[in-house]
Design a protein around this motif. Structure first.
Motif, short mmCIF file in Angstrom:
data_model
loop_
_atom_site.label_atom_id
_atom_site.label_comp_id
_atom_site.label_asym_id
_atom_site.label_seq_id
_atom_site.Cartn_x
_atom_site.Cartn_y
_atom_site.Cartn_z
N LEU A 135 -10.08 6.31 12.00
CA LEU A 135 -8.90 7.26 11.67
C LEU A 135 -7.67 6.35 11.50
O LEU A 135 -6.82 6.86 10.55
N TRP A 136 -7.40 5.26 12.25
CA TRP A 136 -6.15 4.44 12.10
C TRP A 136 -6.22 3.81 10.54
O TRP A 136 -5.27 3.63 10.26
N GLY A 137 -7.30 3.39 10.12
CA GLY A 137 -7.72 2.88 9.01
C GLY A 137 -6.89 3.67 7.82
O GLY A 137 -6.06 3.26 6.81
N TRP A 138 -7.28 4.97 7.85
CA TRP A 138 -6.90 5.92 6.79
C TRP A 138 -5.24 5.97 7.19
O TRP A 138 -4.63 6.25 6.10
N ALA A 139 -4.77 6.15 8.39
CA ALA A 139 -3.41 6.27 8.58
C ALA A 139 -2.69 4.99 8.13
O ALA A 139 -1.55 4.99 7.38
N MET A 140 -3.13 3.89 8.27
CA MET A 140 -2.57 2.57 7.65
C MET A 140 -2.65 2.68 6.28
O MET A 140 -1.53 2.21 5.50
N GLN A 141 -3.43 3.23 5.48
CA GLN A 141 -3.30 3.33 4.04
C GLN A 141 -2.18 4.25 3.61
O GLN A 141 -1.57 3.88 2.79
N ILE A 142 -1.89 5.35 4.28
CA ILE A 142 -0.97 6.18 4.05
C ILE A 142 0.39 5.76 4.56
O ILE A 142 1.43 5.77 3.71
N LEU A 143 0.46 4.92 5.68
CA LEU A 143 1.64 4.21 5.90
C LEU A 143 2.01 3.14 4.89
O LEU A 143 3.14 3.06 4.74
N SER A 144 1.17 2.43 4.27
CA SER A 144 1.59 1.38 3.41
C SER A 144 2.02 1.83 2.29
O SER A 144 2.95 1.21 1.34
N ARG A 145 1.47 3.37 1.90
CA ARG A 145 1.81 3.51 0.59
C ARG A 145 3.35 4.24 0.86
O ARG A 145 4.38 4.22 -0.09
N ILE A 146 3.64 4.73 1.89
CA ILE A 146 4.88 5.60 2.23
C ILE A 146 6.10 4.46 2.60
O ILE A 146 7.07 4.20 1.93
#
Length: 91
Positions: free
Chosen positions: A36-47
């Motif tokens: 789940l953190w991998g998905w969150a990191m993808q979103i955070l890196s885009r934002i």
């Protein structure tokens, strides 16, 4: 001559069933958290951008630290990280 008795040395420490079950359960839970953190990191890196998300990379070190502290047997951190990785591959 050493004052350590042979049963007090770290390589003679035996793994019990409780230790193995704690390792497996914790590795599975941390595998889910890291997935789940991998998905969150993808979103955070885009934002936020790649530079700011570098502040959150410390989460990837949790499995080894938590397992080494919780189980306190030789090889617990290595086996926990390996189990976590295998679980992330299965997901």
């Amino acid at each position: 001559m050493s004052s350590n008795q042979p049963d007090q040395l770290f390589w003679t420490t035996r793994w019990t069933l409780r230790d193995v079950l704690a390792l497996v359960v914790t590795a599975i839970v941390l595998g889910i958290v890291f997935y789940l953190w991998g998905w969150a990191m993808q979103i955070l890196s885009r934002i936020l951008g790649d530079v700011v998300t570098g502040l959150f990379y410390g989460v990837w070190f949790w499995a080894g630290l938590i397992l080494a502290y919780a189980i306190r047997k030789s090889g617990a951190a290595l086996l926990g990280e390996f189990g976590r990785y295998l679980f992330c591959l299965v997901i």
